[in-house]
Design a protein around this motif. Structure first.
Motif, PDB file in Angstrom:
ATOM      1  N   PRO A  54     -15.818   4.683   9.403  1.00 29.05           N
ATOM      2  CA  PRO A  54     -15.657   4.923   7.959  1.00 29.05           C
ATOM      3  C   PRO A  54     -14.186   4.897   7.536  1.00 29.05           C
ATOM      4  N   LEU A  55     -13.319   5.442   8.357  1.00 30.94           N
ATOM      5  CA  LEU A  55     -11.890   5.416   8.031  1.00 30.94           C
ATOM      6  C   LEU A  55     -11.345   3.996   8.045  1.00 30.94           C
ATOM      7  N   ILE A  56     -11.797   3.209   9.003  1.00 25.57           N
ATOM      8  CA  ILE A  56     -11.359   1.815   9.082  1.00 25.57           C
ATOM      9  C   ILE A  56     -11.852   1.044   7.850  1.00 25.57           C
ATOM     10  N   LEU A  57     -13.102   1.269   7.454  1.00 23.85           N
ATOM     11  CA  LEU A  57     -13.635   0.583   6.271  1.00 23.85           C
ATOM     12  C   LEU A  57     -12.880   0.968   5.005  1.00 23.85           C
ATOM     13  N   ILE A  58     -12.567   2.242   4.853  1.00 30.55           N
ATOM     14  CA  ILE A  58     -11.799   2.702   3.693  1.00 30.55           C
ATOM     15  C   ILE A  58     -10.411   2.073   3.700  1.00 30.55           C
ATOM     16  N   LEU A  59      -9.775   2.030   4.859  1.00 31.94           N
ATOM     17  CA  LEU A  59      -8.446   1.424   4.981  1.00 31.94           C
ATOM     18  C   LEU A  59      -8.484  -0.050   4.593  1.00 31.94           C
ATOM     19  N   VAL A  60      -9.496  -0.774   5.043  1.00 34.06           N
ATOM     20  CA  VAL A  60      -9.625  -2.196   4.700  1.00 34.06           C
ATOM     21  C   VAL A  60      -9.815  -2.362   3.192  1.00 34.06           C
ATOM     22  N   ILE A  61     -10.664  -1.545   2.587  1.00 31.01           N
ATOM     23  CA  ILE A  61     -10.901  -1.626   1.139  1.00 31.01           C
ATOM     24  C   ILE A  61      -9.608  -1.359   0.370  1.00 31.01           C
ATOM     25  N   VAL A  62      -8.867  -0.336   0.792  1.00 29.44           N
ATOM     26  CA  VAL A  62      -7.602  -0.016   0.122  1.00 29.44           C
ATOM     27  C   VAL A  62      -6.605  -1.151   0.278  1.00 29.44           C
ATOM     28  N   LEU A  63      -6.481  -1.705   1.475  1.00 29.04           N
ATOM     29  CA  LEU A  63      -5.536  -2.792   1.702  1.00 29.04           C
ATOM     30  C   LEU A  63      -5.908  -4.055   0.912  1.00 29.04           C
ATOM     31  N   VAL A  64      -7.187  -4.334   0.799  1.00 27.68           N
ATOM     32  CA  VAL A  64      -7.616  -5.498   0.024  1.00 27.68           C
ATOM     33  C   VAL A  64      -7.282  -5.282  -1.459  1.00 27.68           C
ATOM     34  N   ASN A  65      -7.501  -4.085  -1.969  1.00 28.37           N
ATOM     35  CA  ASN A  65      -7.215  -3.813  -3.369  1.00 28.37           C
ATOM     36  C   ASN A  65      -5.725  -3.766  -3.643  1.00 28.37           C
ATOM     37  N   VAL A  66      -4.931  -3.301  -2.701  1.00 31.71           N
ATOM     38  CA  VAL A  66      -3.475  -3.275  -2.875  1.00 31.71           C
ATOM     39  C   VAL A  66      -2.910  -4.685  -2.858  1.00 31.71           C
ATOM     40  N   ALA A  67      -3.504  -5.558  -2.046  1.00 35.55           N
ATOM     41  CA  ALA A  67      -3.025  -6.941  -1.928  1.00 35.55           C
ATOM     42  C   ALA A  67      -3.307  -7.753  -3.189  1.00 35.55           C
ATOM     43  N   ARG A  68      -4.185  -7.299  -4.047  1.00 36.44           N
ATOM     44  CA  ARG A  68      -4.523  -8.071  -5.267  1.00 36.44           C
ATOM     45  C   ARG A  68      -3.448  -7.995  -6.269  1.00 36.44           C
TER      46      ARG A  68
END
Length: 100
Positions: free
Chosen positions: A86-100
């Motif tokens: 779950p932490l890895i999934l949250i981190l990926v979601i945050v990184l994808v949204n920050v990269a936009r």
């Protein structure tokens, strides 16, 4: 989403083997859906509560070869990775949204 279970009669070693395998599988495979994010922790808690019953099963008798219980749950790489999923999934979601 799928639910798996195994019916038995199980001896203690076979029951521990099934408990450890299915719980580790749940931890690594259970996070990939919106409802699964809620259901996986509940399923793991149910499994942990039922583990006490497994520990009180009869010891293996001479009727057949018992399953190897294998390493404890938290000594399995899939379980360790699954706990952090779950932490890895949250981190990926945050990184994808920050990269936009």
């Amino acid at each position: 989403m799928s639910f798996r279970s195994l019916e038995g009669p199980f001896c203690r070693d076979c029951g521990l083997s099934v408990f450890r395998k299915l719980t580790a599988d749940t931890l690594i495979q259970g996070w990939y859906g919106y409802l699964s994010l809620l259901i996986t922790p509940i399923t793991v808690l149910i499994n942990l509560a039922r583990r006490g019953k497994v520990a009180h099963l009869a010891q293996p008798t001479g009727g057949g070869q018992p399953m190897d219980p294998g390493p404890p749950l938290l000594a399995r790489p899939t379980a360790i990775i699954g706990i952090f999923m779950p932490l890895i999934l949250i981190l990926v979601i945050v990184l994808v949204n920050v990269a936009r």
